[in-house]
Scaffold this motif. Structure first.
Motif, PDB file in Angstrom:
ATOM      1  N   ALA A  82     -64.352 -42.949  15.245  1.00 12.72           N
ATOM      2  CA  ALA A  82     -63.510 -43.812  14.411  1.00 12.72           C
ATOM      3  C   ALA A  82     -63.292 -43.232  13.025  1.00 12.72           C
ATOM      4  O   ALA A  82     -62.205 -43.342  12.458  1.00 12.72           O
ATOM      5  CB  ALA A  82     -64.120 -45.202  14.308  1.00 12.72           C
ATOM      6  N   LEU A  83     -64.322 -42.616  12.460  1.00  7.42           N
ATOM      7  CA  LEU A  83     -64.243 -42.126  11.078  1.00  7.42           C
ATOM      8  C   LEU A  83     -63.899 -40.647  10.981  1.00  7.42           C
ATOM      9  O   LEU A  83     -63.867 -40.095   9.867  1.00  7.42           O
ATOM     10  CB  LEU A  83     -65.574 -42.402  10.374  1.00  7.42           C
ATOM     11  CG  LEU A  83     -65.722 -43.786   9.719  1.00  7.42           C
ATOM     12  CD1 LEU A  83     -64.725 -43.945   8.565  1.00  7.42           C
ATOM     13  CD2 LEU A  83     -65.594 -44.924  10.689  1.00  7.42           C
ATOM     14  N   HIS A  84     -63.607 -40.035  12.116  1.00  8.55           N
ATOM     15  CA  HIS A  84     -63.357 -38.591  12.103  1.00  8.55           C
ATOM     16  C   HIS A  84     -62.209 -38.205  11.177  1.00  8.55           C
ATOM     17  O   HIS A  84     -62.288 -37.190  10.479  1.00  8.55           O
ATOM     18  CB  HIS A  84     -63.056 -38.097  13.524  1.00  8.55           C
ATOM     19  CG  HIS A  84     -62.738 -36.643  13.608  1.00  8.55           C
ATOM     20  ND1 HIS A  84     -63.703 -35.663  13.407  1.00  8.55           N
ATOM     21  CD2 HIS A  84     -61.564 -35.992  13.844  1.00  8.55           C
ATOM     22  CE1 HIS A  84     -63.136 -34.470  13.518  1.00  8.55           C
ATOM     23  NE2 HIS A  84     -61.843 -34.640  13.774  1.00  8.55           N
ATOM     24  N   GLY A  85     -61.167 -38.987  11.125  1.00  8.12           N
ATOM     25  CA  GLY A  85     -60.001 -38.619  10.316  1.00  8.12           C
ATOM     26  C   GLY A  85     -59.979 -39.211   8.923  1.00  8.12           C
ATOM     27  O   GLY A  85     -58.943 -39.150   8.246  1.00  8.12           O
ATOM     28  N   ALA A  86     -61.087 -39.764   8.474  1.00  6.06           N
ATOM     29  CA  ALA A  86     -61.127 -40.390   7.155  1.00  6.06           C
ATOM     30  C   ALA A  86     -60.897 -39.370   6.047  1.00  6.06           C
ATOM     31  O   ALA A  86     -61.319 -38.214   6.145  1.00  6.06           O
ATOM     32  CB  ALA A  86     -62.472 -41.079   6.948  1.00  6.06           C
ATOM     33  N   LYS A  87     -60.211 -39.829   4.994  1.00  4.29           N
ATOM     34  CA  LYS A  87     -59.941 -38.976   3.834  1.00  4.29           C
ATOM     35  C   LYS A  87     -60.433 -39.689   2.575  1.00  4.29           C
ATOM     36  O   LYS A  87     -59.657 -40.324   1.849  1.00  4.29           O
ATOM     37  CB  LYS A  87     -58.453 -38.674   3.733  1.00  4.29           C
ATOM     38  CG  LYS A  87     -57.917 -37.862   4.898  1.00  4.29           C
ATOM     39  CD  LYS A  87     -56.435 -37.567   4.741  1.00  4.29           C
ATOM     40  CE  LYS A  87     -55.912 -36.729   5.908  1.00  4.29           C
ATOM     41  NZ  LYS A  87     -54.461 -36.437   5.778  1.00  4.29           N
ATOM     42  N   PRO A  88     -61.736 -39.573   2.297  1.00  6.95           N
ATOM     43  CA  PRO A  88     -62.275 -40.268   1.123  1.00  6.95           C
ATOM     44  C   PRO A  88     -61.790 -39.657  -0.178  1.00  6.95           C
ATOM     45  O   PRO A  88     -61.416 -38.479  -0.237  1.00  6.95           O
ATOM     46  CB  PRO A  88     -63.787 -40.095   1.284  1.00  6.95           C
ATOM     47  CG  PRO A  88     -63.951 -38.891   2.144  1.00  6.95           C
ATOM     48  CD  PRO A  88     -62.773 -38.880   3.068  1.00  6.95           C
ATOM     49  N   GLN A  89     -61.795 -40.485  -1.203  1.00  2.00           N
ATOM     50  CA  GLN A  89     -61.408 -40.057  -2.540  1.00  2.00           C
ATOM     51  C   GLN A  89     -62.659 -39.700  -3.342  1.00  2.00           C
ATOM     52  O   GLN A  89     -63.759 -39.630  -2.797  1.00  2.00           O
ATOM     53  CB  GLN A  89     -60.605 -41.168  -3.220  1.00  2.00           C
ATOM     54  CG  GLN A  89     -59.400 -41.635  -2.432  1.00  2.00           C
ATOM     55  CD  GLN A  89     -58.376 -40.543  -2.194  1.00  2.00           C
ATOM     56  OE1 GLN A  89     -58.129 -39.722  -3.072  1.00  2.00           O
ATOM     57  NE2 GLN A  89     -57.766 -40.539  -1.014  1.00  2.00           N
ATOM     58  N   SER A  90     -62.516 -39.519  -4.638  1.00  2.00           N
ATOM     59  CA  SER A  90     -63.611 -39.012  -5.463  1.00  2.00           C
ATOM     60  C   SER A  90     -64.796 -39.956  -5.554  1.00  2.00           C
ATOM     61  O   SER A  90     -65.936 -39.522  -5.722  1.00  2.00           O
ATOM     62  CB  SER A  90     -63.094 -38.722  -6.880  1.00  2.00           C
ATOM     63  OG  SER A  90     -62.551 -39.905  -7.470  1.00  2.00           O
ATOM     64  N   GLU A  91     -64.564 -41.284  -5.414  1.00  3.55           N
ATOM     65  CA  GLU A  91     -65.646 -42.244  -5.617  1.00  3.55           C
ATOM     66  C   GLU A  91     -65.990 -43.064  -4.381  1.00  3.55           C
ATOM     67  O   GLU A  91     -66.911 -43.884  -4.431  1.00  3.55           O
ATOM     68  CB  GLU A  91     -65.283 -43.199  -6.764  1.00  3.55           C
ATOM     69  CG  GLU A  91     -65.118 -42.521  -8.114  1.00  3.55           C
ATOM     70  CD  GLU A  91     -64.754 -43.514  -9.205  1.00  3.55           C
ATOM     71  OE1 GLU A  91     -64.432 -44.688  -8.882  1.00  3.55           O
ATOM     72  OE2 GLU A  91     -64.789 -43.127 -10.391  1.00  3.55           O
ATOM     73  N   ASN A  92     -65.256 -42.897  -3.281  1.00  2.71           N
ATOM     74  CA  ASN A  92     -65.514 -43.780  -2.145  1.00  2.71           C
ATOM     75  C   ASN A  92     -65.945 -43.054  -0.875  1.00  2.71           C
ATOM     76  O   ASN A  92     -65.798 -43.577   0.236  1.00  2.71           O
ATOM     77  CB  ASN A  92     -64.300 -44.672  -1.868  1.00  2.71           C
ATOM     78  CG  ASN A  92     -63.064 -43.897  -1.433  1.00  2.71           C
ATOM     79  OD1 ASN A  92     -63.098 -42.678  -1.264  1.00  2.71           O
ATOM     80  ND2 ASN A  92     -61.962 -44.605  -1.248  1.00  2.71           N
ATOM     81  N   GLY A  93     -66.519 -41.881  -1.020  1.00  6.82           N
ATOM     82  CA  GLY A  93     -67.020 -41.152   0.134  1.00  6.82           C
ATOM     83  C   GLY A  93     -68.103 -41.908   0.881  1.00  6.82           C
ATOM     84  O   GLY A  93     -68.286 -41.720   2.090  1.00  6.82           O
ATOM     85  N   PHE A  94     -68.827 -42.778   0.179  1.00 12.35           N
ATOM     86  CA  PHE A  94     -69.880 -43.567   0.810  1.00 12.35           C
ATOM     87  C   PHE A  94     -69.330 -44.481   1.904  1.00 12.35           C
ATOM     88  O   PHE A  94     -70.064 -44.913   2.812  1.00 12.35           O
ATOM     89  CB  PHE A  94     -70.619 -44.411  -0.235  1.00 12.35           C
ATOM     90  CG  PHE A  94     -69.811 -45.573  -0.765  1.00 12.35           C
ATOM     91  CD1 PHE A  94     -69.943 -46.838  -0.225  1.00 12.35           C
ATOM     92  CD2 PHE A  94     -68.901 -45.389  -1.804  1.00 12.35           C
ATOM     93  CE1 PHE A  94     -69.207 -47.904  -0.701  1.00 12.35           C
ATOM     94  CE2 PHE A  94     -68.148 -46.443  -2.292  1.00 12.35           C
ATOM     95  CZ  PHE A  94     -68.299 -47.708  -1.733  1.00 12.35           C
TER      96      PHE A  94
END
Length: 334
Positions: free
Chosen positions: A302-314
């Motif tokens: 489900a999270l394989h394609g996630a693109k986190p930003q500078s503060e929300n990688g958690f």
């Protein structure tokens, strides 16, 4: 707040006709429908929304929850969130929707907020809600300072170079898992829109949040006939226990046969620019045993394609754990 004209609609055709005079689409339009007003009035006070006319639709006959002959459940656009959450039919057959609604806002707001209003709820991004700051969603072409700024609560799915704002609704996530359909009436007649197609990705036009055109009125939301034996749950992870928006949430609808998953729908909240269905997680779960190993594999997919930003990688790991726990809770129900 700017001055505006206030008109009460006495029927759906009249409401549609008045709103059709708007020069822009439903979100941010100069003519707006108002029911509970729990979001719209806030945004008007902030000068984020500046309609010249409000059309009060509270008098329209759209406030019923009705079982249809084919087993589907039709929810009027004016049904209050509290009434819907506590509906005996919803609690029995669509528990994930009741749980999602009760996890949102406060009791006072749920008593006012409507199904249609919640469906159209706008983002809580701080840049969108502050008219002193640039925001492509509020004023196209001005930029998205959230990308390099305060983005801890914002999206990791469906983002673009113009917008990373999160869809804030809990109800919408449950509706995606239930594969709801939205009924719309407008100047061109009536139409039905699958919930997965109703909200739009930001792309280059983040100010267009849904498929509504000027004059379009959401009249109801319809849920498919309940699946006998389906297990459902909604899990919401947030910074505090109440009156807070999701950092990550998961809506699950699942069926088991012989200990294996024969049907599953997985929808995610708090992480997408629109209510996010994870086909990847569903594919990873179909036909598999309902165990921790397969739940984790589904979460990874489900999270394989996630693109986190500078503060929300958690949010990547948080969402994975949310999925695993929600699947565990759902599949262990009696």
């Amino acid at each position: 707040m700017e001055l505006f004209k206030f008109t009460k609609a006495t029927g759906i055709p009249q409401a549609v006709q008045m709103a059709a005079m708007s020069k822009t689409a439903q979100q941010g339009a100069d003519v707006r429908f108002i029911a509970g007003g729990t979001t719209l009035l806030d945004l008007m006070k902030l000068n984020v929304e500046v309609p010249t006319q409000l059309v009060d639709i509270n008098g329209l006959a759209l406030d019923k929850v009705e079982r249809l002959p084919d087993g589907r459940l039709r929810i009027g656009a004016l049904v209050r969130n509290s009434d819907l959450a506590h509906s005996a039919e919803v609690q029995k057959d669509y528990a994930v929707l009741s749980q999602a609604l009760l996890s949102g806002a406060s009791a006072q707001l749920r008593n006012m907020a409507t199904t249609g209003g919640n469906l159209l709820q706008r983002t809580r991004c701080m840049y969108f809600r502050n008219d002193a700051l640039p925001c492509n969603k509020r004023e196209p072409g001005t930029g998205c300072p959230a990308i390099e700024g305060d983005n801890r609560t914002l999206a990791i799915f469906g983002t673009s170079s113009d917008c990373i704002a999160t869809n804030p609704s809990d109800m919408n996530i449950a509706l995606v898992a239930l594969e709801a359909t939205v009924q719309v009436q407008g100047p061109k007649g009536e139409r039905e829109v699958p919930i997965g197609e109703f909200h739009l990705l930001p792309g280059k036009t983040p100010h267009r949040e849904n498929v509504l055109e000027p004059g379009d009125l959401v009249t109801s939301v319809t849920l498919p006939a309940a699946k006998a034996g389906a297990k459902q749950t909604y899990l919401k992870l947030r910074d505090r226990a109440s009156y807070e928006f999701a950092l990550a949430s998961t809506a699950i609808v699942v069926e088991l046969h012989g200990g294996k998953i024969s049907y599953v729908r997985v929808a995610l909240g708090g992480v997408g620019t629109k209510p996010w269905r994870s086909h990847e997680a569903e594919h990873a779960l179909m036909g598999k045993a309902a165990d921790a190993k397969n739940f984790r594999a589904a979460a990874e997919a489900a999270l394989h394609g996630a693109k986190p930003q500078s503060e929300n990688g958690f949010k990547v790991e948080l969402a994975k754990r949310c999925i695993v726990h929600a699947l565990t809770v759902a599949t262990q129900q009696a």
